[in-house]
Motif scaffolding. Sequence first.
Motif, PDB file in Angstrom:
ATOM      1  N   LEU A  60       5.806 -12.519  -8.063  1.00 27.76           N
ATOM      2  CA  LEU A  60       5.572 -11.150  -8.530  1.00 27.76           C
ATOM      3  C   LEU A  60       4.211 -11.028  -9.212  1.00 27.76           C
ATOM      4  N   GLU A  61       3.808 -12.072  -9.895  1.00 26.53           N
ATOM      5  CA  GLU A  61       2.482 -12.066 -10.516  1.00 26.53           C
ATOM      6  C   GLU A  61       1.395 -11.972  -9.447  1.00 26.53           C
ATOM      7  N   LYS A  62       1.546 -12.730  -8.367  1.00 25.38           N
ATOM      8  CA  LYS A  62       0.566 -12.696  -7.279  1.00 25.38           C
ATOM      9  C   LYS A  62       0.540 -11.311  -6.620  1.00 25.38           C
ATOM     10  N   VAL A  63       1.699 -10.701  -6.471  1.00 22.65           N
ATOM     11  CA  VAL A  63       1.762  -9.373  -5.851  1.00 22.65           C
ATOM     12  C   VAL A  63       1.020  -8.359  -6.695  1.00 22.65           C
ATOM     13  N   ARG A  64       1.256  -8.383  -7.990  1.00 27.58           N
ATOM     14  CA  ARG A  64       0.656  -7.389  -8.880  1.00 27.58           C
ATOM     15  C   ARG A  64      -0.831  -7.655  -9.116  1.00 27.58           C
ATOM     16  N   GLU A  65      -1.264  -8.885  -8.888  1.00 17.89           N
ATOM     17  CA  GLU A  65      -2.693  -9.190  -9.013  1.00 17.89           C
ATOM     18  C   GLU A  65      -3.508  -8.468  -7.941  1.00 17.89           C
ATOM     19  N   LYS A  66      -2.891  -8.191  -6.799  1.00 19.08           N
ATOM     20  CA  LYS A  66      -3.617  -7.565  -5.693  1.00 19.08           C
ATOM     21  C   LYS A  66      -3.709  -6.060  -5.824  1.00 19.08           C
ATOM     22  N   GLY A  67      -3.179  -5.518  -6.906  1.00 22.03           N
ATOM     23  CA  GLY A  67      -3.305  -4.084  -7.137  1.00 22.03           C
ATOM     24  C   GLY A  67      -2.093  -3.533  -7.835  1.00 22.03           C
ATOM     25  N   PRO A  68      -2.257  -2.465  -8.599  1.00 18.57           N
ATOM     26  CA  PRO A  68      -1.126  -1.851  -9.301  1.00 18.57           C
ATOM     27  C   PRO A  68      -0.107  -1.285  -8.312  1.00 18.57           C
ATOM     28  N   ARG A  69       1.167  -1.427  -8.642  1.00 18.96           N
ATOM     29  CA  ARG A  69       2.228  -0.949  -7.770  1.00 18.96           C
ATOM     30  C   ARG A  69       3.225  -0.131  -8.576  1.00 18.96           C
ATOM     31  N   SER A  70       3.659   0.973  -7.999  1.00 18.54           N
ATOM     32  CA  SER A  70       4.685   1.783  -8.654  1.00 18.54           C
ATOM     33  C   SER A  70       6.047   1.119  -8.537  1.00 18.54           C
ATOM     34  N   ARG A  71       6.216   0.321  -7.488  1.00 19.81           N
ATOM     35  CA  ARG A  71       7.488  -0.368  -7.293  1.00 19.81           C
ATOM     36  C   ARG A  71       7.301  -1.531  -6.328  1.00 19.81           C
ATOM     37  N   ILE A  72       8.260  -2.455  -6.357  1.00 17.50           N
ATOM     38  CA  ILE A  72       8.293  -3.574  -5.417  1.00 17.50           C
ATOM     39  C   ILE A  72       9.677  -3.590  -4.796  1.00 17.50           C
ATOM     40  N   LEU A  73       9.725  -3.600  -3.467  1.00 14.34           N
ATOM     41  CA  LEU A  73      10.978  -3.660  -2.733  1.00 14.34           C
ATOM     42  C   LEU A  73      11.129  -5.068  -2.167  1.00 14.34           C
ATOM     43  N   LEU A  74      12.101  -5.809  -2.650  1.00 12.52           N
ATOM     44  CA  LEU A  74      12.266  -7.210  -2.253  1.00 12.52           C
ATOM     45  C   LEU A  74      13.328  -7.331  -1.162  1.00 12.52           C
ATOM     46  N   HIS A  75      12.955  -8.037  -0.107  1.00 13.03           N
ATOM     47  CA  HIS A  75      13.897  -8.344   0.960  1.00 13.03           C
ATOM     48  C   HIS A  75      14.042  -9.853   1.071  1.00 13.03           C
ATOM     49  N   HIS A  76      15.262 -10.324   0.847  1.00  8.53           N
ATOM     50  CA  HIS A  76      15.576 -11.726   1.117  1.00  8.53           C
ATOM     51  C   HIS A  76      17.024 -11.815   1.588  1.00  8.53           C
ATOM     52  N   ASP A  77      17.434 -12.999   2.038  1.00  6.89           N
ATOM     53  CA  ASP A  77      18.762 -13.102   2.642  1.00  6.89           C
ATOM     54  C   ASP A  77      19.849 -13.273   1.584  1.00  6.89           C
ATOM     55  N   ASN A  78      21.049 -13.669   2.034  1.00 12.03           N
ATOM     56  CA  ASN A  78      22.212 -13.688   1.154  1.00 12.03           C
ATOM     57  C   ASN A  78      22.622 -15.091   0.713  1.00 12.03           C
TER      58      ASN A  78
END
Length: 340
Positions: free
Chosen positions: A225-243
């Motif tokens: 999540l830190e790497k994601v937010r380093e690439k630019g401000p985001r209003s939200r993050i939608l996470l997709h992973h399995d079960n």
Amino acid sequence: MIFYDFRCLLSQQECYDRLRLSFHDEAPSRATVYNWFNEFKRGRTTLNDALREGRPSTATTEDNISVVRCMIETDPRVTYQQIRTSLGIGMTQVHKILHKHLAVRKLCARCIPHYLTEAQKLRRVDWCREMIQRFDGGDSKAVFDILTGDESWIYCYDPETKRQSAQWVFPSEELPTKLKRGRSVGKNMVASFFGRTGHYATIVLEDQKSVTAEWYTNKCLPLVLEKVREKGPRSRILLHHDNTSSHTAGRTIDYLASSDVELLGHPLFSPDFAPYNFYLFPKIEEKLRGKHFMDAKEAVAAFQRAIEETPKDEWAKCFSRWFYRMQRCIDVNGNYFEKI
């Protein structure tokens, strides 16, 4: 020339020596010379081929077609050579019987992750419809908010694939399937995450062999999540992973809620809907397949280099394929659709 030497009362060996002296390696073999001398001794005077009945001009008979059909039904993995030897016909006729008259194809058995129930198929269809509607079939800008990833083993040596399981399939038959087999070689597990614009992070499991909710929430997700937010401000993050258990644990759910991350969900037994399963890991591991690495650390480094070398437009194509797969699943009523 052999006939001339025979009429000149030369011996077989003398004839052979003369031919070798004149033509070297292009001369007929010793056996050929001796056979022709025997023919001439029996009174043969013509050098033309003798008439013989031979087999019919075509071997594509109803009897041969029936025999080949029976051979395939008895052993779907029967080979061209086995059919040719059994019937005593040419390879061209074998090919004609198989592909023109029987219309069979020889395919590798398809790996399936699970035998789906009707309820599971329905859930797969419902999830695909929800995703397509929410993200406008992949054209919505909200697709850029999606973060997807999973864990996978990286092997020191992953052997090249072989078509040993290929078998003949009639047009009316279902495609062959087989269960997946595990591998036991030097390896290291990594978790890798990416989005539509590119790769975000690859996290290596240093001192453990399995993913736990503790590792996932304390070490993996915070860094991702830190790497994601380093690439630019985001209003939200939608996470997709399995079960898997580490992804669905209460500890993981609580952490994501506190981090303002929304889960997209994932239908059970649906690896064909995971971009990391149909794109990321197969694509990168294909580049490493057949290569030997000294240890797991070197293999992981090669995996990371391969990801960094992936063009940016490839990630966008991956997401386009993802939504295409969702529509494909709807079209086949929730069944596994790979190579259908």
